[in-house]
Design an enzyme around this catalytic site. Structure first.
Site, mmCIF file in Angstrom:
data_model
loop_
_atom_site.group_PDB
_atom_site.id
_atom_site.type_symbol
_atom_site.label_atom_id
_atom_site.label_comp_id
_atom_site.label_asym_id
_atom_site.label_seq_id
_atom_site.Cartn_x
_atom_site.Cartn_y
_atom_site.Cartn_z
ATOM 1 N N LYS A 201 -0.461 4.365 -6.672
ATOM 2 C CA LYS A 201 -1.635 5.180 -6.353
ATOM 3 C C LYS A 201 -1.189 6.492 -5.701
ATOM 4 O O LYS A 201 -1.628 7.563 -6.062
ATOM 5 C CB LYS A 201 -2.553 4.391 -5.426
ATOM 6 N N GLU A 348 -3.624 -9.117 3.700
ATOM 7 C CA GLU A 348 -3.602 -7.658 3.892
ATOM 8 C C GLU A 348 -5.023 -7.146 4.147
ATOM 9 O O GLU A 348 -5.223 -6.128 4.794
ATOM 10 C CB GLU A 348 -2.975 -6.942 2.679
ATOM 11 N N HIS A 379 6.263 -32.354 -3.360
ATOM 12 C CA HIS A 379 7.618 -32.821 -3.090
ATOM 13 C C HIS A 379 8.323 -31.896 -2.109
ATOM 14 O O HIS A 379 9.552 -31.834 -2.076
ATOM 15 C CB HIS A 379 8.396 -32.929 -4.414
HETATM 16 O O1 F6P Z 1 1.411 -2.625 0.935
HETATM 17 C C1 F6P Z 1 0.914 -1.388 1.287
HETATM 18 C C2 F6P Z 1 0.439 -0.617 0.130
HETATM 19 O O2 F6P Z 1 -0.025 0.598 0.609
HETATM 20 C C3 F6P Z 1 -0.636 -1.352 -0.678
HETATM 21 O O3 F6P Z 1 -1.888 -1.237 -0.180
HETATM 22 C C4 F6P Z 1 -0.452 -0.745 -2.024
HETATM 23 O O4 F6P Z 1 -1.033 -1.528 -2.986
HETATM 24 C C5 F6P Z 1 1.049 -0.689 -2.118
HETATM 25 O O5 F6P Z 1 1.477 -0.359 -0.815
HETATM 26 C C6 F6P Z 1 1.599 0.263 -3.135
HETATM 27 O O6 F6P Z 1 1.121 1.561 -2.943
HETATM 28 P P1 F6P Z 1 1.123 2.601 -4.121
HETATM 29 O O7 F6P Z 1 0.232 2.106 -5.187
HETATM 30 O O8 F6P Z 1 0.631 3.878 -3.512
HETATM 31 O O9 F6P Z 1 2.549 2.740 -4.597
#
Ligand code: F6P
Length: 540
Positions: A201, A348, A379
């Site tokens: 993202k 989370e 197990h």
């Molecule tokens: O684990 C923290 C986090 O910010 C998550 O919320 C997110 O899904 C992941 O890291 C990866 O972030 P990005 O999609 O920005 O690489």
């Protein structure tokens, strides 16, 4: 009054529950009918929970007083319920029909539908060999790079829907920032026929970018042409600029929406690698299953609502009976990645201790979620579940029909699932253990020596989630069920389930560690323990 700390219902719960056996609750007529329901192709039996009808109805009434329905409306209508990041939480709209999308998203709906079409086109073109790599060869493999929410949803669905992998394209995922994982993956891939999808993202995540750079270097070394990156790489990101700077073509970058959190993003273009494995039709069936659960969640009364009831029973176990953990045991090889996926979505989201307003909470929140394929757990850690003093509520998940032709295997698998929920509930008293030993011909001394070791505490509550078979539709419903359960619990615990500030400190400190590894004189906040560990690494 704080419900969790002051209400007589919660205060009396431990005494009441400790003094009754779950088994005795079945003396009430219609217990199973009253404590089970069906929705979106799933059947939930929660009759083995240590809760009475009256206690549950108090919880439902309290959820109503907390204006749970208003919270639900706020989420589904796009209010910015993620208050610390000022974001709406609308992943569910991605699986809704076009009319709902337009109604909720307004102008954004056009961009969402354009992306869906683009994604479907990519899947068709790659699977039919219209889109090829640099050398003109058909893609045989897809490597998806991402971590956290940009990984778990794909991972769980890829394994869950293995029988639906129908496109002829083999999809791999890589999350771990460990050179060994990268090398192992590359051993199975051919650069000319591998499509890479970077999912991030932010496009700033250290692990994903390091892996992406390593894969890029491999591909350039193998194909000796920078065009390979333009032709063979896609990204799913909201940071188009950074993705382009990496070498990706603008038209190969699919957007991620501000109003979709990472761990709920499977329904967006993040699902591209999955769709490349199962095809567009199955991907749409997955979304349809989730939408069916969304519909149920939005329209069913609170006391007939599967995610709400699951959430309330979970709160009862966590806050009234003080059980700290939740075991998730799928009796289904295909669902082996589900516990890991739920560790992220649940812990989370709700692993927090301040309210949305930043006030310290006086009650516990998310349980420690763990689990694995049920028979393997039997197990291993289930010994502790049967005989330690720790009571660990459990979700059993099983399909009536297996996905293999080995029917006897499936029968044994299902039998184990049903037997374990019964064993956890029934336990075995000292008298029963003694009788059993006597019946097996044990001497008086042996009975005295062994009986105590064979006692099992029982009274461990569980849910059983049943489905006919694990189809894409069912998987969608399961994932949405847990998403909404987590949402309901977050509302009632008063936390913001949609931020994750807790992961930040580790990221900051890892920058310092990296700096110290290169220059021991930089300013740092490391303890002598870590300094010594860093020195060991530098001197290796
Ligand atoms: O684990 C923290 C986090 O910010 C998550 O919320 C997110 O899904 C992941 O890291 C990866 O972030 P990005 O999609 O920005 O690489």
């Amino acid at each position: 009054m704080d419900f969790f700390t002051d209400s007589s219902l919660v205060k009396n719960a431990v005494v009441c529950a400790e003094n009754r056996s779950i088994l005795s609750l079945f003396d009430t007529p219609n217990r199973v009918t009253d404590f089970s329901l069906s929705a979106a192709g799933l059947y939930l039996d929660y009759s083995k929970q240590n809760i009475t009808k009256t206690e549950l109805s108090h919880l439902v009434a309290w959820a109503d007083e907390c204006k749970l329905s208003d919270h639900m409306k706020a989420m589904f209508s796009g209010e910015k319920i993620n208050n610390t990041e000022q974001r709406a939480v609308l992943h569910s709209v991605l699986r809704a029909p076009s009319g709902v999308k337009h109604q909720v998203l307004g102008n954004d709906a056009v961009a969402v539908e354009k992306t869906e079409q683009h994604m479907a086109q990519i899947v068709d073109d790659i699977c039919q060999g219209k889109l090829t790599g640099l050398t003109g060869e058909k893609f045989t493999d897809v490597l998806a790079l991402g971590i956290g929410g940009s990984y778990y949803g794909i991972k769980v669905s890829l394994s869950a829907l293995h029988p639906y992998h129908s496109t002829g394209v083999k999809v791999h995922v890589l999350a771990n920032v460990d050179g060994a994982a990268v090398t192992e993956k590359l051993e199975t891939l051919t650069a000319a026929t591998t499509l890479v999808v970077i999912i991030s993202k932010t496009f700033t995540t250290q692990e994903t970018l390091l892996n992406a750079n390593a894969i890029k270097a491999w591909m350039l070394a193998e194909l000796s042409d920078p065009e390979a990156i333009a032709k063979q790489w896609y990204a799913v990101s909201s940071n188009v600029e950074k993705a382009q700077r990496f070498g990706l073509m603008a038209e190969n970058i699919l957007p991620m929406w501000d109003w979709v959190g990472g761990r709920f993003s499977l329904w967006s273009a993040v699902g591209l690698p999955l769709a490349l494995a199962i095809g567009n039709e199955h991907f749409n069936a997955l979304k349809a299953g989730a939408y069916a659960m969304d519909q149920h969640f939005q329209t069913a009364r609170l006391d007939e609502n599967m995610p709400v009831l699951m959430a309330l029973v979970g709160l009862w176990n966590r806050n009234a009976l003080n059980y700290q953990s939740l075991a998730v045991l799928p009796y289904d090889h295909a669902l082996r990645a589900l516990p890991g996926y739920l560790q992220q979505t649940d812990m989370e989201s709700n692993g927090k201790s301040v309210s949305k307003q930043g006030e310290k909470l006086n009650w516990a929140t998310a349980p420690i979620v763990f689990g694995q394929e049920g028979t393997n757990g039997q197990h291993a850690f289930m010994q502790l579940m049967h005989q330690s003093d720790e009571i660990i509520p459990t979700d059993f998940i099983v399909a009536l029909q297996g996905s293999s032709d080995l029917e006897e295997h499936h029968k044994v698998l299902v039998a184990n699932c049903f037997a374990q929920s019964e064993a956890l509930m029934q336990g075995k008293s000292l008298a029963q253990a003694q009788d059993e030993l006597v019946a097996n011909g044990a001497s008086k001394e042996e009975v005295a020596r062994l009986a105590a070791h064979k006692v099992m505490k029982g009274n461990t509550p569980s849910n059983t989630l049943l489905m006919q078979s694990l189809t894409p539709h069912c998987l969608g419903a399961i994932l949405a069920l847990y998403e909404h359960k987590i949402f309901v619990q977050g509302c009632l615990w008063q936390v913001n389930s949609y931020d994750q500030w807790g992961v930040e400190l580790g990221k900051q400190l890892s920058e310092q560690v990296l700096a110290l590894m290169s220059d021991s004189s930089v300013n740092h906040q490391m303890s002598p323990s870590s300094v010594k560990l860093i020195e060991a690494f530098v001197q290796k």
